[in-house]
Design a protein around this motif. Structure first.
Motif, PDB file in Angstrom:
ATOM      1  N   THR A  80       0.626  -1.076  -0.043  1.00  0.00           N
ATOM      2  CA  THR A  80       0.061  -0.047   0.212  1.00  0.00           C
ATOM      3  C   THR A  80       0.914   1.385   0.039  1.00  0.00           C
ATOM      4  O   THR A  80       0.367   2.491  -0.444  1.00  0.00           O
ATOM      5  CB  THR A  80      -1.003   0.021   1.179  1.00  0.00           C
ATOM      6  OG1 THR A  80      -0.203   0.066   2.512  1.00  0.00           O
ATOM      7  CG2 THR A  80      -1.932  -1.158   1.160  1.00  0.00           C
ATOM      8  N   ASN A  81       2.046   1.216   0.409  1.00  0.00           N
ATOM      9  CA  ASN A  81       2.929   2.270   0.637  1.00  0.00           C
ATOM     10  C   ASN A  81       4.529   1.926   0.240  1.00  0.00           C
ATOM     11  O   ASN A  81       4.880   0.956   0.876  1.00  0.00           O
ATOM     12  CB  ASN A  81       2.583   3.261   1.586  1.00  0.00           C
ATOM     13  CG  ASN A  81       3.716   4.365   1.594  1.00  0.00           C
ATOM     14  OD1 ASN A  81       3.094   5.403   1.075  1.00  0.00           O
ATOM     15  ND2 ASN A  81       4.734   4.507   2.645  1.00  0.00           N
ATOM     16  N   THR A  88      11.531   1.553   3.017  1.00  0.00           N
ATOM     17  CA  THR A  88      10.416   0.660   3.557  1.00  0.00           C
ATOM     18  C   THR A  88       9.275   0.709   2.684  1.00  0.00           C
ATOM     19  O   THR A  88       8.976   1.344   1.916  1.00  0.00           O
ATOM     20  CB  THR A  88      10.125   1.318   4.908  1.00  0.00           C
ATOM     21  OG1 THR A  88       9.543   2.603   4.577  1.00  0.00           O
ATOM     22  CG2 THR A  88      11.131   1.341   5.894  1.00  0.00           C
ATOM     23  N   SER A  90       4.672  -0.631   3.257  1.00  0.00           N
ATOM     24  CA  SER A  90       3.668  -1.043   3.931  1.00  0.00           C
ATOM     25  C   SER A  90       2.985  -2.051   3.236  1.00  0.00           C
ATOM     26  O   SER A  90       2.725  -2.012   1.815  1.00  0.00           O
ATOM     27  CB  SER A  90       2.754   0.158   4.344  1.00  0.00           C
ATOM     28  OG  SER A  90       3.599   1.138   5.043  1.00  0.00           O
ATOM     29  N   GLU A  92      -0.521  -4.975   3.026  1.00  0.00           N
ATOM     30  CA  GLU A  92      -1.908  -5.545   3.914  1.00  0.00           C
ATOM     31  C   GLU A  92      -1.810  -6.873   3.252  1.00  0.00           C
ATOM     32  O   GLU A  92      -1.995  -7.327   2.188  1.00  0.00           O
ATOM     33  CB  GLU A  92      -3.179  -4.681   3.243  1.00  0.00           C
ATOM     34  CG  GLU A  92      -4.260  -5.289   3.690  1.00  0.00           C
ATOM     35  CD  GLU A  92      -5.747  -4.529   3.182  1.00  0.00           C
ATOM     36  OE1 GLU A  92      -6.737  -4.993   3.723  1.00  0.00           O
ATOM     37  OE2 GLU A  92      -5.296  -3.661   2.083  1.00  0.00           O
ATOM     38  N   PHE A  99      -1.921  -5.527   8.450  1.00  0.00           N
ATOM     39  CA  PHE A  99      -1.435  -4.378   7.929  1.00  0.00           C
ATOM     40  C   PHE A  99       0.116  -4.754   8.907  1.00  0.00           C
ATOM     41  O   PHE A  99       0.181  -4.754  10.068  1.00  0.00           O
ATOM     42  CB  PHE A  99      -1.782  -2.984   8.241  1.00  0.00           C
ATOM     43  CG  PHE A  99      -2.916  -2.837   7.115  1.00  0.00           C
ATOM     44  CD1 PHE A  99      -2.712  -2.062   5.828  1.00  0.00           C
ATOM     45  CD2 PHE A  99      -4.382  -2.950   7.763  1.00  0.00           C
ATOM     46  CE1 PHE A  99      -3.700  -2.071   5.237  1.00  0.00           C
ATOM     47  CE2 PHE A  99      -5.171  -2.745   6.765  1.00  0.00           C
ATOM     48  CZ  PHE A  99      -5.056  -2.263   5.501  1.00  0.00           C
ATOM     49  N   PHE A 100       1.222  -4.528   7.956  1.00  0.00           N
ATOM     50  CA  PHE A 100       2.482  -4.629   8.691  1.00  0.00           C
ATOM     51  C   PHE A 100       3.427  -3.865   7.731  1.00  0.00           C
ATOM     52  O   PHE A 100       3.165  -3.531   6.555  1.00  0.00           O
ATOM     53  CB  PHE A 100       3.151  -6.185   8.833  1.00  0.00           C
ATOM     54  CG  PHE A 100       3.294  -6.854   7.609  1.00  0.00           C
ATOM     55  CD1 PHE A 100       4.302  -6.898   7.013  1.00  0.00           C
ATOM     56  CD2 PHE A 100       1.961  -7.373   7.135  1.00  0.00           C
ATOM     57  CE1 PHE A 100       4.463  -7.726   5.832  1.00  0.00           C
ATOM     58  CE2 PHE A 100       2.102  -8.311   5.968  1.00  0.00           C
ATOM     59  CZ  PHE A 100       3.398  -8.464   5.417  1.00  0.00           C
ATOM     60  N   ASP A 101       4.584  -3.616   8.095  1.00  0.00           N
ATOM     61  CA  ASP A 101       5.893  -2.871   7.645  1.00  0.00           C
ATOM     62  C   ASP A 101       6.815  -3.687   7.201  1.00  0.00           C
ATOM     63  O   ASP A 101       7.107  -4.570   7.985  1.00  0.00           O
ATOM     64  CB  ASP A 101       6.154  -1.668   8.244  1.00  0.00           C
ATOM     65  CG  ASP A 101       5.192  -0.667   8.425  1.00  0.00           C
ATOM     66  OD1 ASP A 101       4.295  -0.333   7.633  1.00  0.00           O
ATOM     67  OD2 ASP A 101       5.035   0.248   9.443  1.00  0.00           O
ATOM     68  N   ASP A 102       7.635  -3.309   6.396  1.00  0.00           N
ATOM     69  CA  ASP A 102       8.851  -4.261   6.021  1.00  0.00           C
ATOM     70  C   ASP A 102      10.004  -3.281   5.442  1.00  0.00           C
ATOM     71  O   ASP A 102       9.834  -2.077   4.935  1.00  0.00           O
ATOM     72  CB  ASP A 102       8.449  -5.432   4.849  1.00  0.00           C
ATOM     73  CG  ASP A 102       9.549  -6.513   4.918  1.00  0.00           C
ATOM     74  OD1 ASP A 102      10.375  -6.346   5.609  1.00  0.00           O
ATOM     75  OD2 ASP A 102       9.539  -7.445   4.074  1.00  0.00           O
ATOM     76  N   SER A 103      11.098  -3.907   5.383  1.00  0.00           N
ATOM     77  CA  SER A 103      12.335  -2.842   4.926  1.00  0.00           C
ATOM     78  C   SER A 103      13.201  -3.695   3.620  1.00  0.00           C
ATOM     79  O   SER A 103      12.607  -5.040   3.906  1.00  0.00           O
ATOM     80  CB  SER A 103      13.071  -2.628   6.302  1.00  0.00           C
ATOM     81  OG  SER A 103      13.696  -3.761   6.697  1.00  0.00           O
TER      82      SER A 103
END
Length: 470
Positions: A80-81, A88, A90, A92, A99-103
């Motif tokens: 989504t971003n 980084t 984001s 879904e 929802f979570f973030d990753d790098s």
């Protein structure tokens, strides 16, 4: 090295396989919002028309194969971003809503393209469908069975192939296009006029120079009227295929793009942002006929570009050779090949060109059966460099488009092609190959050689054949 791959159709699949083959210790995570990878959308019409019975054959890879190579494949995950400065993203999980973030250390953008959906009144009708991915193909298959009246909007490759599939299935087919010719991007009028006549002979109604203005459902909702600038056409099913646009909203204003949103990459598939690579339908290609960039969404380009991402992910090694936009089509018995620019597209690309049209039999006339080939060669006026070509015949000469593609990539001139060495065997060609002949006609046009006496060569060949047999 932690690598995130966003999107996994042609370019993404090719990139993942090559990355892991070249860098088996790399940590590769794939984010794909669909439930499948590597779907060949060019086979949709074959599937719709019943030529391909098992749709599984339209996939050349699967998530399990990528996992077996070491990738962390996350299907039905929508990115989504993306922040290319912070490295980084984001995500879904479409199955759980999480929802979570990753790098990442390196990012591969293979987000592909999506059908253009014009803001036409009534376009939300359930009878109006798109034609791009596997799920859409399944919907068309399911819904066409009990439908008789079908309208296809868009006369490009996908639209034309669907028209043929529906016509062969005895549907009442209407083709609507806002341009004055079908296959306008790929062929000049000498070719499209022949094809349009053939399409009409298969009881297809062709409505050209008509812009769709709206879709109106009847009260029962089982019939939609396609309202255009030239008429109204009742349809039980409407297939919308008016072109594609790159899916690059995630990195808008973060990497260099063309005006249409196609990402610009260098010879090593690197974008303008550090450690961000891109490939496939989300990108502009390096277009050899002009030496500039162009948006040409083709599976062949995507697979090559994805391969190059894998080769260059840890440092520039293998350069992109560019593309000629080479394509082929089998339509109502005609075999068609095209590469580079056409007469009608050359000016749009800033080229000053000349062209020649040539028609002849593909092999000596003493052979018991034969077919004519219609050919066009497009070349740059000042340099005589070949920049485009088209071939069409009931005989399969489509590989000649590949030969012309190589000629463009190698920056060959019409003189080079006129005298290049091709084999001669009466089963397959003439003493002067037909590609020699079309180039020789171009030289005649430029007053560089006199007319080649082809007939005398054929007569000599026929005499030689008789002598050998005796």
């Amino acid at each position: 090295m932690k690598i995130a791959v966003v999107g996994c159709t042609h370019a993404g699949t090719s990139a993942v396989k090559t990355i892991l083959s070249e860098n088996p210790t790399a940590e590769v995570t794939v984010y794909e919002r669909n439930d499948n990878v590597s779907f060949l959308s060019c086979g949709i019409a074959l599937y719709v028309g019943g030529v391909v019975k098992d749709p599984a054959g339209l996939f050349y890879s699967n998530p399990d194969e990528l996992k077996s190579m070491g990738a962390d494949v996350r299907m039905e995950h929508n990115v989504t971003n993306i922040d290319v400065n912070k490295k980084t993203l984001s995500v879904e999980n479409l199955k759980t809503g999480e929802f979570f973030d990753d790098s990442y250390d390196k990012l591969v953008l293979t987000t592909g393209s999506w059908p253009i959906i014009p803001p036409i009144p009534g376009i939300e009708s359930k009878n109006v469908v798109l034609c791009k991915n596997y799920n859409q193909a399944k919907e068309i298959i399911a819904r066409k069975t009990d439908k008789k009246k079908i309208t296809v909007v868009g006369g490009g490759y996908i639209g034309i192939e669907l028209v043929e599939a529906f016509a062969n299935d005895n549907k009442e087919v209407t083709l609507v296009d806002g341009l004055d010719r079908v296959l306008n991007k790929y062929l000049d009028h000498e070719f499209t006029s022949v094809l349009e006549e053939e399409i009409k002979n298969h009881n297809v109604k062709i409505q050209l120079n008509e812009m769709v203005q709206g879709f109106t459902d009847n009260e029962a909702g089982d019939m939609t009227t396609v309202v255009t600038s030239g008429g109204e056409y009742e349809s039980e099913l409407v297939i919308l295929c008016v072109g594609f646009k790159p899916s690059t909203e995630l990195v808008k204003d973060q990497v260099d793009m063309m005006p249409n949103g196609a990402i610009i990459v260098d010879d090593y598939m690197r974008t303008s942002a550090p450690d961000v690579f891109a490939a496939g339908d989300s990108c502009a290609v390096n277009y050899n006929p002009t030496g500039g960039h162009a948006y040409i969404p083709l599976a062949t380009n995507a697979v090559r570009m994805g391969f190059l991402v894998g080769k260059n992910i840890d440092g520039p090694k293998v350069k992109y050779r560019g593309t000629q936009s080479t394509s082929g089509l089998h339509l109502f018995g005609f075999n068609i090949g095209s590469t580079g620019v056409t007469d009608s597209s050359a000016k749009a690309f800033g080229l000053e060109t000349s062209s020649v049209l040539f028609e002849d039999f593909y092999r000596p006339e003493f052979m018991p059966t034969n077919e004519k080939i219609l050919m066009k060669l497009v070349y740059e006026k000042d340099t005589l460099r070949i920049v485009g070509g088209q071939v069409m015949s009931k005989y399969d000469v489509t590989q000649s488009a590949n030969t012309l593609s190589l000629a463009i990539q190698a920056r060959m001139t019409i003189e080079d092609l006129a005298l290049v060495d091709f084999f001669f065997q009466p089963h397959f060609d003439r003493p002067w190959n037909y590609l020699n002949l079309v180039a020789q006609k171009a030289l005649e046009q430029e007053n560089m050689i006199s007319k080649v006496d082809v007939e005398s060569f054929d007569a000599a060949a026929e005499h030689a054949e008789k002598t050998v047999s005796e």
